[in-house]
Design an enzyme around this catalytic site. Structure first.
Site, PDB file in Angstrom:
ATOM      1  N   GLU A 128       4.498  -2.120 -10.552  1.00 19.96           N
ATOM      2  CA  GLU A 128       4.997  -1.707  -9.233  1.00 19.96           C
ATOM      3  C   GLU A 128       4.758  -2.767  -8.149  1.00 19.96           C
ATOM      4  O   GLU A 128       5.641  -3.032  -7.336  1.00 19.96           O
ATOM      5  CB  GLU A 128       4.351  -0.384  -8.785  1.00 19.96           C
ATOM      6  CG  GLU A 128       4.782   0.843  -9.588  1.00 19.96           C
ATOM      7  CD  GLU A 128       6.220   1.301  -9.328  1.00 19.96           C
ATOM      8  OE1 GLU A 128       6.921   0.723  -8.476  1.00 19.96           O
ATOM      9  OE2 GLU A 128       6.650   2.242 -10.026  1.00 19.96           O
ATOM     10  N   SER A 161      12.086  -4.158  -4.217  1.00 17.64           N
ATOM     11  CA  SER A 161      13.138  -3.258  -3.740  1.00 17.64           C
ATOM     12  C   SER A 161      13.084  -3.061  -2.232  1.00 17.64           C
ATOM     13  O   SER A 161      13.869  -2.291  -1.678  1.00 17.64           O
ATOM     14  CB  SER A 161      13.048  -1.896  -4.444  1.00 17.64           C
ATOM     15  OG  SER A 161      11.840  -1.243  -4.149  1.00 17.64           O
TER      16      SER A 161
HETATM   17  N1  NLE Z   1       8.771   0.656  -0.762  1.00 16.82           N
HETATM   18  C1  NLE Z   1       9.759   0.557  -1.818  1.00 16.82           C
HETATM   19  C2  NLE Z   1      11.134   0.352  -1.215  1.00 16.82           C
HETATM   20  O1  NLE Z   1      11.287   0.430  -0.012  1.00 16.82           O
HETATM   21  O2  NLE Z   1      12.066   0.105  -1.976  1.00 16.82           O
HETATM   22  C3  NLE Z   1       9.727   1.770  -2.721  1.00 16.82           C
HETATM   23  C4  NLE Z   1       8.395   1.898  -3.363  1.00 16.82           C
HETATM   24  C5  NLE Z   1       8.268   3.013  -4.358  1.00 16.82           C
HETATM   25  C6  NLE Z   1       6.986   2.868  -5.083  1.00 16.82           C
HETATM   26 FE   FE2 Z   2       8.555   2.576  -9.163  1.00 19.54          FE
END
Ligand code: NLE
Ligand code: FE2
Length: 312
Positions: free
Chosen positions: A225, A244
């Site tokens: 992650e 992401s």
């Molecule tokens: N903070 C991430 C995003 O904005 O894409 C998602 C994280 C989920 C663990």
């Molecule tokens: Fe994830």
């Protein structure tokens, strides 16, 4: 970003997340008439947007109605939803060249996700399966910890299908289709990263205790992650949560970067509602495979209990 503040449910994880004391998620419930309702907290950017709320309910209903082994139901996304994907995809495309590892960039290239529209989860699985054998499974919101991780060993990835609210494209604490697909599917298109996901799944299945499962999940958090590594002589990200978010991706190099350490990762606390301020750096992909892959391949309840006891 504290808008997902919700109650605690032991032993339950939000889709691709694992939490420690607190669990943050949007609860999904069935109304008396059988329809599905997603409860957004009062501070959620979509809370006062009836159109967005209706979309969340409709998309959750697809996952609730999903029958394993059949094609994933198609989500009919609106133009506005596709535009959020296109915007984030464009911003991330630029930033990945600067901040993502070479292995991730190669995998993304070979997966070939669409840039202008949200791909269906069925389609994502059809692109991935010939590469690394991974397929996607829709999830309405909650997947018990052991199931979420366990099925990674079988090449199954639980995924949300909704997209973040258009007012907050650069970051969401709540995993959405951008996170699941741009963050995770691109990584799952790599032979080497996907092997690590499978090893995490096998480890989660092997252990019996809740403490050991949480320990494994935290290592997943700080690697698949939010992992970073030395790559091409600089600090680059391979973790889906960094890759992401085009807000967080600009900040990770300035965080507290610590050496890769199993006992430390398995016992360090984190807050899912903010940019991650503690990150663990692998020195190379081989190093990550040795330390983390090697741990997941062999760990059991006893080994983990000893590691936790040593830290205390
Ligand atoms: N903070 C991430 C995003 O904005 O894409 C998602 C994280 C989920 C663990
Ligand atoms: Fe994830």
């Amino acid at each position: 970003y504290n808008w997902l503040l919700l109650p605690t449910f032991p032993d339950i994880a939000v889709i691709s997340l694992m939490f420690e004391e607190a669990q943050y998620f949007a609860p999904v419930s069935t109304r008396d008439d059988g329809s599905i309702e997603v409860e957004l907290g009062a501070g959620h950017p979509g809370f006062a947007d009836p159109v967005y709320r209706a979309r969340r309910n409709a998309i959750a209903a697809l996952a609730v109605g999903y029958v394993p082994g059949t094609p994933i139901p198609t989500a009919e996304y609106t133009d506005q939803e596709h535009e959020v994907w296109a915007l984030v995809s464009r911003e991330l495309g630029r930033k990945h060249r600067e901040y993502a590892t070479a292995e991730y960039l190669r995998a993304a290239e070979r997966l070939g996700l669409p840039a202008e529209r949200i791909p269906q989860l069925q389609e994502v699985g059809e692109l991935l399966e010939p590469l690394t054998g991974f397929r996607y499974v829709p999830a309405a919101g909650l997947v018990p910890l052991r199931d979420f991780y366990g099925v990674l060993a079988d090449g199954l990835f639980h995924s949300t299908q909704y997209i973040r609210h258009h007012s907050t494209p650069l970051y969401t604490p709540e995993p959405d289709v951008i996170h699941e697909v741009i963050g995770h599917a691109n990584a799952l298109a790599s032979d080497r990263y996907s092997r690590l996901y499978r090893l995490a799944g096998a480890a989660a299945r092997r252990v019996e205790g809740k403490e050991a499962l949480e320990f494994i999940s935290k290592i997943f958090w700080f690697t698949m992650e939010f992992g970073v590594m030395t790559d091409q002589g600089e600090l680059r990200a391979y973790g889906a949560g960094i890759l992401s978010s085009y807000g967080e991706i600009e900040e990770f190099r300035g965080m507290d970067i610590r050496p890769l350490d199993i006992a430390a990762m398995g016992t360090t606390h984190y807050d899912i509602t903010k940019y991650q301020d503690v990150l663990f750096r692998a020195e190379s992909l081989e190093h990550l495979e040795d330390i983390v892959g090697g741990f997941w391949a062999t760990c059991d309840d006893e080994v983990i209990a000893r590691l936790i006891a040593d830290v205390r």
